[in-house]
Motif scaffolding. Structure first.
Motif, PDB file in Angstrom:
ATOM      1  N   LEU A  30      24.628  68.405  77.302  1.00  0.00           N
ATOM      2  CA  LEU A  30      23.946  67.098  76.797  1.00  0.00           C
ATOM      3  C   LEU A  30      23.220  66.534  78.181  1.00  0.00           C
ATOM      4  O   LEU A  30      21.972  66.223  78.036  1.00  0.00           O
ATOM      5  N   TYR A  31      23.724  66.611  79.263  1.00  0.00           N
ATOM      6  CA  TYR A  31      23.148  65.860  80.348  1.00  0.00           C
ATOM      7  C   TYR A  31      23.223  66.729  81.519  1.00  0.00           C
ATOM      8  O   TYR A  31      22.328  66.168  82.574  1.00  0.00           O
ATOM      9  N   GLY A  32      23.322  67.808  81.506  1.00  0.00           N
ATOM     10  CA  GLY A  32      23.300  68.709  82.664  1.00  0.00           C
ATOM     11  C   GLY A  32      24.355  68.644  83.680  1.00  0.00           C
ATOM     12  O   GLY A  32      25.159  67.610  83.538  1.00  0.00           O
ATOM     13  N   VAL A  33      24.516  69.890  84.332  1.00  0.00           N
ATOM     14  CA  VAL A  33      25.615  69.835  85.239  1.00  0.00           C
ATOM     15  C   VAL A  33      25.641  68.873  86.396  1.00  0.00           C
ATOM     16  O   VAL A  33      26.599  68.342  86.718  1.00  0.00           O
ATOM     17  N   ASP A  34      24.367  68.682  86.862  1.00  0.00           N
ATOM     18  CA  ASP A  34      24.222  67.736  88.124  1.00  0.00           C
ATOM     19  C   ASP A  34      24.576  66.531  87.577  1.00  0.00           C
ATOM     20  O   ASP A  34      25.462  65.676  88.334  1.00  0.00           O
ATOM     21  N   LYS A  35      24.317  65.854  86.429  1.00  0.00           N
ATOM     22  CA  LYS A  35      24.660  64.495  86.145  1.00  0.00           C
ATOM     23  C   LYS A  35      26.229  64.445  85.765  1.00  0.00           C
ATOM     24  O   LYS A  35      26.961  63.506  86.158  1.00  0.00           O
ATOM     25  N   VAL A 123      31.923  56.004  72.658  1.00  0.00           N
ATOM     26  CA  VAL A 123      32.060  57.615  72.556  1.00  0.00           C
ATOM     27  C   VAL A 123      30.497  57.991  72.561  1.00  0.00           C
ATOM     28  O   VAL A 123      29.635  57.490  71.709  1.00  0.00           O
ATOM     29  N   GLU A 124      30.138  59.025  73.156  1.00  0.00           N
ATOM     30  CA  GLU A 124      28.876  59.670  73.092  1.00  0.00           C
ATOM     31  C   GLU A 124      28.479  60.025  71.911  1.00  0.00           C
ATOM     32  O   GLU A 124      29.215  60.806  70.823  1.00  0.00           O
ATOM     33  N   PRO A 125      27.202  59.728  71.202  1.00  0.00           N
ATOM     34  CA  PRO A 125      26.608  59.932  69.885  1.00  0.00           C
ATOM     35  C   PRO A 125      26.523  61.224  69.511  1.00  0.00           C
ATOM     36  O   PRO A 125      26.885  61.628  68.036  1.00  0.00           O
ATOM     37  N   GLN A 126      26.411  62.249  70.557  1.00  0.00           N
ATOM     38  CA  GLN A 126      26.515  63.721  70.113  1.00  0.00           C
ATOM     39  C   GLN A 126      27.970  64.371  69.961  1.00  0.00           C
ATOM     40  O   GLN A 126      27.797  65.590  69.893  1.00  0.00           O
ATOM     41  N   ASN A 127      28.775  63.520  70.596  1.00  0.00           N
ATOM     42  CA  ASN A 127      30.085  64.243  70.637  1.00  0.00           C
ATOM     43  C   ASN A 127      30.714  64.117  69.251  1.00  0.00           C
ATOM     44  O   ASN A 127      31.693  63.021  68.861  1.00  0.00           O
ATOM     45  N   GLN A 152      25.226  51.729  85.389  1.00  0.00           N
ATOM     46  CA  GLN A 152      24.188  52.619  85.799  1.00  0.00           C
ATOM     47  C   GLN A 152      24.206  54.031  85.171  1.00  0.00           C
ATOM     48  O   GLN A 152      23.795  55.002  85.578  1.00  0.00           O
ATOM     49  N   SER A 153      25.281  54.219  84.204  1.00  0.00           N
ATOM     50  CA  SER A 153      25.408  55.620  83.996  1.00  0.00           C
ATOM     51  C   SER A 153      24.385  56.267  83.215  1.00  0.00           C
ATOM     52  O   SER A 153      24.120  57.421  83.134  1.00  0.00           O
ATOM     53  N   GLY A 154      23.540  55.432  82.275  1.00  0.00           N
ATOM     54  CA  GLY A 154      22.416  55.972  81.502  1.00  0.00           C
ATOM     55  C   GLY A 154      22.832  56.920  80.490  1.00  0.00           C
ATOM     56  O   GLY A 154      22.185  57.507  79.722  1.00  0.00           O
ATOM     57  N   ILE A 155      24.340  56.871  80.011  1.00  0.00           N
ATOM     58  CA  ILE A 155      24.878  57.625  78.920  1.00  0.00           C
ATOM     59  C   ILE A 155      25.043  56.507  77.914  1.00  0.00           C
ATOM     60  O   ILE A 155      25.707  55.719  78.041  1.00  0.00           O
ATOM     61  N   PRO A 156      24.210  57.108  76.699  1.00  0.00           N
ATOM     62  CA  PRO A 156      24.442  56.201  75.430  1.00  0.00           C
ATOM     63  C   PRO A 156      25.746  56.347  74.875  1.00  0.00           C
ATOM     64  O   PRO A 156      26.402  57.361  75.107  1.00  0.00           O
ATOM     65  N   ALA A 157      26.129  55.280  74.095  1.00  0.00           N
ATOM     66  CA  ALA A 157      27.750  55.507  73.238  1.00  0.00           C
ATOM     67  C   ALA A 157      27.649  54.634  72.236  1.00  0.00           C
ATOM     68  O   ALA A 157      26.686  53.619  72.076  1.00  0.00           O
TER      69      ALA A 157
END
Length: 166
Positions: A30-35, A123-127, A152-157
């Protein structure tokens, strides 16, 4: 066979590794290894875990087989909402998933906050697997946030809540 117990400082290195493995298994696509690596190093470091372990009005549990730490869970009373416990983390190593470990840890955490009337989580919407788990345990969607965990996460939930019937 795993049993749920309160985590101790000696568990934290294994918990950090568990979180790294589960996060990469779940979120790399979903976000890539680096993130995922960046967030894991920030949120799942030994100092971050020690701070959670020391927090008052919180409970930090592990699922322990005597050989492996197969899961971890962390919840705390909300600092901004009265009578609300927040489930911050509930993770099971991929190789131990679907064996009831998450259910057992959740059952323990749900009883640790006698003053709480609601349990809330993000919870992450795609999980889909996590969303299905939480819905099966009585949670319903109550909102959304653009930055899960910290601003600052930029991770939607998706925000979900469950009444705690006493």
């Amino acid at each position: 066979m795993f049993f749920v117990r309160t985590a101790s400082e000696r568990d934290l290195a294994k918990v950090s590794a568990l979180l790294g493995e589960t996060w990469h298994a779940t979120y790399d696509v979903l976000y890539g290894v680096d993130k995922v690596t960046e967030l894991t190093e920030k949120w799942h470091s030994l100092p971050a875990l020690k701070a959670r372990l020391a927090r008052k009005n919180a409970e930090f549990v592990v699922a322990d087989s005597g050989k492996d730490i197969g899961g971890m869970g962390y919840a705390a009373m909300s600092e901004t909402r009265t009578k609300t416990a927040v489930l911050h983390q509930l993770y099971v190593l991929p190789k131990f998933q679907r064996q009831g470990i998450g259910r057992e840890m959740f059952a323990e955490l749900e009883t640790c906050f006698p003053d709480a009337e609601i349990m809330q989580l993000e919870v992450e919407p795609q999980n889909r697997q996590a969303i299905d788990f939480y819905q099966a345990h009585g949670f319903v969607k109550t909102g959304e946030t653009a930055s899960c965990g910290d601003a600052q996460s930029g991770i939607p939930a998706i925000v979900m809540e469950k009444p705690l019937n006493r």
